[in-house]
Design an enzyme around this catalytic site. Structure first.
Site, PDB file in Angstrom:
ATOM      1  N   ASP A  67      -4.412  10.892   5.732  1.00  0.00           N
ATOM      2  CA  ASP A  67      -4.810  10.754   4.780  1.00  0.00           C
ATOM      3  C   ASP A  67      -5.761  11.110   3.806  1.00  0.00           C
ATOM      4  O   ASP A  67      -6.795  10.782   4.408  1.00  0.00           O
ATOM      5  CB  ASP A  67      -4.049   9.523   3.803  1.00  0.00           C
ATOM      6  CG  ASP A  67      -4.203   8.106   4.763  1.00  0.00           C
ATOM      7  OD1 ASP A  67      -5.573   8.440   5.438  1.00  0.00           O
ATOM      8  OD2 ASP A  67      -4.075   7.220   4.673  1.00  0.00           O
ATOM      9  N   ASN A 135       0.339  -4.666   5.391  1.00  0.00           N
ATOM     10  CA  ASN A 135       1.771  -4.551   5.493  1.00  0.00           C
ATOM     11  C   ASN A 135       2.522  -4.352   5.903  1.00  0.00           C
ATOM     12  O   ASN A 135       3.937  -3.610   5.820  1.00  0.00           O
ATOM     13  CB  ASN A 135       1.589  -4.611   3.843  1.00  0.00           C
ATOM     14  CG  ASN A 135       1.137  -2.890   3.491  1.00  0.00           C
ATOM     15  OD1 ASN A 135       0.560  -2.118   4.819  1.00  0.00           O
ATOM     16  ND2 ASN A 135       0.933  -2.875   2.301  1.00  0.00           N
ATOM     17  N   HIS A 137       1.796  -1.348   7.178  1.00  0.00           N
ATOM     18  CA  HIS A 137       1.756   0.414   6.289  1.00  0.00           C
ATOM     19  C   HIS A 137       1.506   0.983   7.175  1.00  0.00           C
ATOM     20  O   HIS A 137       0.161   0.861   8.244  1.00  0.00           O
ATOM     21  CB  HIS A 137       1.312   1.188   5.488  1.00  0.00           C
ATOM     22  CG  HIS A 137      -0.400   1.270   5.190  1.00  0.00           C
ATOM     23  ND1 HIS A 137      -1.205  -0.302   4.181  1.00  0.00           N
ATOM     24  CD2 HIS A 137      -1.211   0.972   6.315  1.00  0.00           C
ATOM     25  CE1 HIS A 137      -2.334   0.019   4.591  1.00  0.00           C
ATOM     26  NE2 HIS A 137      -2.460   0.512   5.231  1.00  0.00           N
ATOM     27  N   GLU A 142       3.380   2.829   2.486  1.00  0.00           N
ATOM     28  CA  GLU A 142       3.576   1.251   2.000  1.00  0.00           C
ATOM     29  C   GLU A 142       5.304   0.995   2.093  1.00  0.00           C
ATOM     30  O   GLU A 142       5.977   1.934   2.533  1.00  0.00           O
ATOM     31  CB  GLU A 142       3.018   1.213   0.571  1.00  0.00           C
ATOM     32  CG  GLU A 142       1.625   1.468   0.127  1.00  0.00           C
ATOM     33  CD  GLU A 142       0.523   1.283   0.547  1.00  0.00           C
ATOM     34  OE1 GLU A 142       1.451   0.333   2.169  1.00  0.00           O
ATOM     35  OE2 GLU A 142      -0.518   0.781   0.665  1.00  0.00           O
TER      36      GLU A 142
HETATM   37  C1  GLP Z   1      -5.395   2.458   5.143  1.00  0.00           C
HETATM   38  C2  GLP Z   1      -5.346   3.745   6.310  1.00  0.00           C
HETATM   39  C3  GLP Z   1      -4.455   3.808   7.242  1.00  0.00           C
HETATM   40  C4  GLP Z   1      -5.448   2.243   8.172  1.00  0.00           C
HETATM   41  C5  GLP Z   1      -5.321   1.212   7.612  1.00  0.00           C
HETATM   42  C6  GLP Z   1      -5.893   0.099   8.620  1.00  0.00           C
HETATM   43  O1  GLP Z   1      -5.330   1.453   4.821  1.00  0.00           O
HETATM   44  N1  GLP Z   1      -4.193   4.170   5.267  1.00  0.00           N
HETATM   45  O2  GLP Z   1      -4.588   4.813   7.972  1.00  0.00           O
HETATM   46  O3  GLP Z   1      -4.846   2.702   8.926  1.00  0.00           O
HETATM   47  O4  GLP Z   1      -6.123   1.393   6.270  1.00  0.00           O
HETATM   48  O5  GLP Z   1      -7.159  -0.221   8.429  1.00  0.00           O
HETATM   49  P1  GLP Z   1      -7.942  -0.880   9.416  1.00  0.00           P
HETATM   50  O6  GLP Z   1      -7.987  -0.135  10.319  1.00  0.00           O
HETATM   51  O7  GLP Z   1      -9.338  -0.501   8.575  1.00  0.00           O
HETATM   52  O8  GLP Z   1      -7.879  -2.241   9.104  1.00  0.00           O
END
Ligand code: GLP
Length: 241
Positions: A67, A135, A137, A142
């Site tokens: 993304d 959450n 995702h 989402e």
């Molecule tokens: C973001 C990304 C996800 C990622 C998530 C968790 O929203 N789009 O791909 O898995 O955050 O992030 P973190 O690894 O910093 O907890």
């Protein structure tokens, strides 16, 4: 779903690295699906260390990222394109032309999504690395995202904007929209490797592994993947063990 619980973040990263290296050793032209966020940083540091110490080559490896924020050019430090170069690609011998991510500044977003979906149908991920949002995702899919979704422009949940605001000066600076691979693109990977660490992820991990398969918790779709491995530390596994 295969579950590996490690003592801490370092061991989670080492286990993830072992699984990714196996794929690259087996096929030097492998397609790696990569993720951003703080979770895979230890994995990426291990890949760079191993490349330096043991010469593991990524010269022919191809990558596809999940993304990108809408509106941020690759030169912006807060973009995911910048994150990937800074935290991984610059430390490897990978060819930047073989690394792919949605263009957050595309003038025609729909055409950009179509381009990316076409690319993904050619570059099927041999392994897709994933983190998980608090959450539930995955990528920026989402709660409420249809299981048959493909790459498109999405609106971030308020909780995601809050979670990700730590990387921006002010919460108002967090883009509200992003390009994201869909759940169908993720499920198409030959193998999925989901990483989770810390108490903050325990509830989402519980829902993903033990809850019902529901669009309200997008990661739960991974229960239907034929080859999904969850590697998480004890804190993230607290509610499932
Ligand atoms: C973001 C990304 C996800 C990622 C998530 C968790 O929203 N789009 O791909 O898995 O955050 O992030 P973190 O690894 O910093 O907890």
């Amino acid at each position: 779903m295969k579950i590996i619980v490690t003592k801490n973040y370092e061991e989670m990263s080492a286990e993830a690295f072992r699984l990714v290296k196996e794929v690259v050793k087996e096929n030097p032209e492998a397609v790696l699906g990569l993720a951003t966020g703080s979770t895979p940083l230890g994995l990426y540091a291990e890949m760079i260390r191993d490349h330096r110490e043991n010469g593991t080559s990524y010269r022919r490896v191809r990558t596809v990222n999940l993304d990108e924020y809408e509106g941020l050019p690759a030169s912006d430090e807060r973009s995911y394109a910048y994150f990937m170069r800074h935290n991984l690609f610059d430390g490897l011998d990978i060819e930047l032309k073989n690394t792919h991510i949605e263009d957050g500044t595309a003038a025609a977003p729909e055409a950009e999504c179509a381009r990316y979906n076409a690319l993904l149908s050619v570059l099927r991920q041999d392994i897709q690395v994933l983190g998980i949002g608090s959450n539930g995702h995955i990528a920026f899919n989402e709660p409420g995202t249809p299981f048959d979704s493909v790459t498109r422009v999405v609106t971030l949940a308020e909780s995601t904007v809050r979670d990700n605001s730590r990387l921006f000066d002010r919460i108002e600076d967090v883009p509200r929209r992003a390009f994201s691979m869909g759940l169908r693109n993720i499920m198409n990977a030959r193998r999925v490797l989901l990483l989770a660490n810390g108490e903050k992820k325990a509830k989402a991990v519980y829902g993903m592994v033990r809850g019902e398969v529901t669009e309200q918790l997008p990661a739960s779709i991974l229960q239907r993947h034929a080859d999904c491995i969850l590697v998480c530390d004890e804190a993230a596994a607290r509610l499932i063990s």
